[in-house]
Write an enzyme that holds these catalytic residues in place. Structure first.
Site, PDB file in Angstrom:
ATOM      1  N   HIS A  20       7.537   6.977 -10.936  1.00  0.00           N
ATOM      2  CA  HIS A  20       6.663   5.955 -10.569  1.00  0.00           C
ATOM      3  C   HIS A  20       7.209   4.395 -10.930  1.00  0.00           C
ATOM      4  CE1 HIS A  20       3.108   3.879  -9.100  1.00  0.00           C
ATOM      5  NE2 HIS A  20       2.099   4.754  -9.540  1.00  0.00           N
ATOM      6  N   ASP A 240       3.108  12.597   9.852  1.00  0.00           N
ATOM      7  CA  ASP A 240       3.059  13.829  10.731  1.00  0.00           C
ATOM      8  C   ASP A 240       4.567  14.140  11.103  1.00  0.00           C
ATOM      9  OD1 ASP A 240       3.032  15.703  12.603  1.00  0.00           O
ATOM     10  OD2 ASP A 240       2.052  14.414  14.111  1.00  0.00           O
TER      11      ASP A 240
END
Length: 298
Positions: A20, A240
Site C-alpha cells: 500500500h 474485464d
C-alpha cells in the site's frame, strides 16, 4: 506486486496484492483497468505519471523515526485475534431511504452523501453491538480520504501512480452517536470532517508527520471505533480481462483487525458493499440488530 489466477469449475478467480505504500486504491484500480483493457485488445490508455504535486516534491527534510516506535513493531503485534468478517450489501433504493431519513433529521440545507449516510448507519450499529460501551466515552471513525485534487494550486496529475491518501478522524461521544434520531447528525459530522480536508490542513499534516512520524499499527487506529478504506468510486466491477465482468469483489486478510471496514461499489449501479471485520461476539450482535439489517439487501 503478486498476481494469481485460479481457474474454477464455473469461472475464474483473480487475486492480487500490492504494498500500500506503493499504490493507493485509485492507482491500484486504474492499473487493473488499463491492464484488462490491453488484454481485450483495447490499446488506448493514458500512461501513468509518477511526479507528485510540485510543492510537495520540494520537501527534502530527513525523516527520523524514533527507535521506540520501531521496537514496538514485533511479531507479537502481528498476531491477529479471532475475528469474523462478512459483506453487507446496500441497494440504491435502501441507500436513498437512509439518506432521506438522515436529511429529514437535519435542519437547514446541510448536504450528506450516500457513503456518509452508510458510514453513520454502520457506526451507530457497531457501537450498539459492542459490549456495554460507556455513554460518556468517545468513539471514533477513521476514514481514508484521497488527497488527489485537494492540493492547490498544483494538483496531482489525473493519472498519478502512487499513494495519495490519509486518515481523517471523526470523533463523537457514544451517547450522542447512538441517540434516537442521530443518524443525520452523525452523517453531517462525517461530512464536516471530510470537507475540512483542505490544502492548508494537508500541508500542515505533511509537515507535522515529517517532524514527528506517526507509525501506529492498524489496530491502534480502530481501537474504540472503526476504520474505513476503499471507495464506491473504484470501478471494481468494470475490470474485464476478456472473461466477462466480475460477479463479486472481495479483499483478503491483509490489513484486517477488529473494526476494519472496506467499501466497494456494488454490482448494481448506485449500490455499495461493506466488508466488515469485527470480534465474533460483536459481529453476531450486529447481524441481530434489526435497525441495521433493515437496510441491508440480502
Amino acid at each position: 506486486m503478486s498476481v494469481q489466477i485460479t481457474e474454477l469449475v464455473d469461472g475464474v478467480f483473480i487475486g492480487w496484492t500490492v504494498n500500500h505504500a506503493v499504490a493507493d486504491g485509485t492507482a491500484h484500480w486504474n492499473f487493473h483497468r488499463i491492464w484488462s483493457s490491453i488484454c481485450r485488445g483495447c490499446g488506448e490508455y493514458s500512461p501513468p505519471v509518477f511526479t507528485r504535486d510540485s510543492s510537495l516534491e520540494a520537501i527534502k527534510k530527513k525523516i527520523r523515526v524514533p527507535w521506540s516506535r520501531i521496537r514496538d513493531f514485533n511479531e507479537d503485534n502481528l498476531v491477529i485475534p479471532p475475528l469474523k468478517e462478512g459483506t453487507f450489501h446496500f441497494s440504491r433504493k435502501k441507500i436513498a431511504e437512509l439518506k432521506a431519513k438522515g436529511t429529514a433529521e437535519l435542519s437547514g440545507s446541510r448536504q450528506i452523501s450516500s457513503l456518509q449516510i452508510l458510514i453513520a448507519h454502520l457506526w451507530r450499529a457497531v457501537i450498539r453491538s459492542r459490549a456495554d460501551p460507556d455513554p460518556e466515552s468517545e468513539t471514533r471513525f477513521v476514514i481514508q480520504v484521497g488527497f488527489r485534487g485537494r492540493f492547490e494550486p498544483n494538483k496531482f496529475p489525473a493519472h498519478y501512480f502512487g499513494n495519495a491518501i490519509g486518515g481523517r478522524t471523526v470523533t463523537m461521544k457514544v451517547k450522542d452517536l447512538v441517540a434516537e434520531g442521530s443518524l443525520g447528525r452523525v452523517a453531517a459530522e462525517v461530512n464536516r470532517v471530510v470537507a475540512e480536508t483542505t490544502d492548508e490542513k494537508l500541508r500542515e499534516a505533511v509537515e507535522d508527520w515529517i517532524e514527528s512520524p506517526d507509525m501506529r499499527g492498524l489496530g491502534e487506529f480502530t481501537e474504540g471505533g472503526l476504520m474505513l478504506s476503499g471507495s464506491p468510486r473504484f470501478d471494481a466491477y468494470g475490470t474485464d480481462f476478456g472473461w466477462g465482468k466480475a460477479v463479486a469483489v472481495r479483499s483478503g486478510w491483509a490489513n484486517k483487525c477488529d473494526g476494519k471496514v472496506t467499501v466497494f461499489p456494488g454490482p448494481e449501479t448506485g449500490s455499495m458493499g461493506f466488508e466488515v471485520c469485527l470480534s465474533p461476539e460483536c459481529f453476531d450482535r450486529l447481524r441481530m440488530d434489526s435497525e441495521f439489517m433493515a437496510a441491508v439487501t440480502e
